[in-house]
Design a protein around this motif. Structure first.
Motif, PDB file in Angstrom:
ATOM      1  N   ARG A 197       0.842  -1.200   0.000  1.00 34.72           N
ATOM      2  CA  ARG A 197       0.000   0.000   0.000  1.00 34.72           C
ATOM      3  C   ARG A 197       0.876   1.248   0.000  1.00 34.72           C
ATOM      4  NH1 ARG A 197      -4.032  -0.361   4.903  1.00 34.72           N
ATOM      5  NH2 ARG A 197      -2.002  -0.337   5.970  1.00 34.72           N
ATOM      6  N   ALA A 198       0.412   2.271  -0.705  1.00 33.21           N
ATOM      7  CA  ALA A 198       1.190   3.502  -0.835  1.00 33.21           C
ATOM      8  C   ALA A 198       1.451   4.144   0.524  1.00 33.21           C
ATOM      9  CB  ALA A 198       0.464   4.477  -1.761  1.00 33.21           C
ATOM     10  N   GLU A 199       0.455   4.106   1.411  1.00 31.68           N
ATOM     11  CA  GLU A 199       0.628   4.750   2.715  1.00 31.68           C
ATOM     12  C   GLU A 199       1.690   4.058   3.566  1.00 31.68           C
ATOM     13  OE1 GLU A 199      -3.480   2.615   2.847  1.00 31.68           O
ATOM     14  OE2 GLU A 199      -2.205   3.672   1.395  1.00 31.68           O
ATOM     15  N   ASP A 200       1.833   2.730   3.388  1.00 36.20           N
ATOM     16  CA  ASP A 200       2.866   2.009   4.134  1.00 36.20           C
ATOM     17  C   ASP A 200       4.264   2.404   3.656  1.00 36.20           C
ATOM     18  OD1 ASP A 200       0.931   0.687   5.589  1.00 36.20           O
ATOM     19  OD2 ASP A 200       0.845  -1.015   4.205  1.00 36.20           O
ATOM     20  N   ILE A 201       4.413   2.548   2.345  1.00 38.81           N
ATOM     21  CA  ILE A 201       5.703   2.984   1.807  1.00 38.81           C
ATOM     22  C   ILE A 201       6.013   4.405   2.259  1.00 38.81           C
ATOM     23  CG2 ILE A 201       7.024   3.409  -0.303  1.00 38.81           C
ATOM     24  CD1 ILE A 201       5.319   1.359  -1.706  1.00 38.81           C
TER      25      ILE A 201
END
Length: 229
Positions: free
Chosen positions: A44-48
């Motif tokens: 997920r983008a938010e995790d990166i």
């Protein structure tokens, strides 16, 4: 540049990733980007964004695909023992799921793999892996013979509800294959045995006889005879 060096070969979600700085454009003075490779497919983008403290994240399509996933499944199965065969079921060019049949050298290895791998999360695949212990047989009749028997095979499948009878007459691109693969399988050995007798009787056919003698002519060996049959 310093962030790319710091993150290069670091661990994200259990994976070692590769990071490099993207070349800036001429006269660019802000908003520099890095490229991260080796991420899991369900990232997920938010995790990166939290992991590397980035202002924004853009996700591209996964660079690994079907062949990588297939090899991963083979590797997971092989941890339980040598495989005699691994057959991928044709599923079209853009399948949502893939099915394969793995045959082990020993029944103990097959049982252990089915028990341990069933419904286990696979980061490489981005989904769980489902496995089931079954009894299975495969037949490879010529395409012409299969076409002559296809309707009977469908009817036979309806008669053996406790055993799956499947045929695969096309490859992943939709092209006809010759020979055709017919596979019968079940979790019940006796059910498979009953279906085996029925399928093999159908494939063997009946001897054409006249006055108690089999009828044959070398004409049937010619191309014209084949077309006639």
């Amino acid at each position: 540049m310093s962030e790319a060096k710091r993150l290069h070969h670091s661990i994200f979600d259990g994976r070692q990733v590769l990071v490099q700085c993207q070349s800036p454009k001429r006269r660019q003075t802000s908003s520099f980007s890095i490229e991260i490779k080796g991420l899991p497919p369900n990232v997920r983008a938010e995790d990166i964004q939290r992991w590397c403290n980035a202002a924004s994240v853009t996700l591209g399509r996964a660079s690994y695909g079907r062949s990588t996933g297939i090899q991963h499944v083979r590797d997971e199965l092989s941890k339980f023992g040598p495989l005699e065969s691994f057959d991928l079921v044709p599923s079209g060019p853009r399948p949502t799921k893939l099915k394969a049949f793995g045959q082990f050298c020993t029944p103990e290895a097959a049982a252990a793999a089915a028990e341990k791998l069933n419904n286990t999360p696979q980061k490489m695949l981005g989904s769980p892996l489902w496995s089931e212990l079954i009894y299975s047989l495969k037949y490879l009749p010529p395409w012409k013979q299969f076409m002559a028997l296809r309707d009977d095979l469908v009817a036979l499948s309806d008669q053996h509800a406790d055993c799956k009878i499947r045929y695969y007459e096309a490859d992943n691109e939709g092209r006809a294959v010759d020979p055709v693969c017919i596979r019968i399988y079940s979790s019940d050995a006796k059910a498979l045995g009953r279906a085996k007798i029925a399928v093999e009787t159908m494939l063997q056919g009946e001897v054409l006889a006249s006055d108690g003698k089999s009828v044959w002519d070398d004409f049937f060996l010619s191309s014209e005879g084949t077309e006639f049959l």
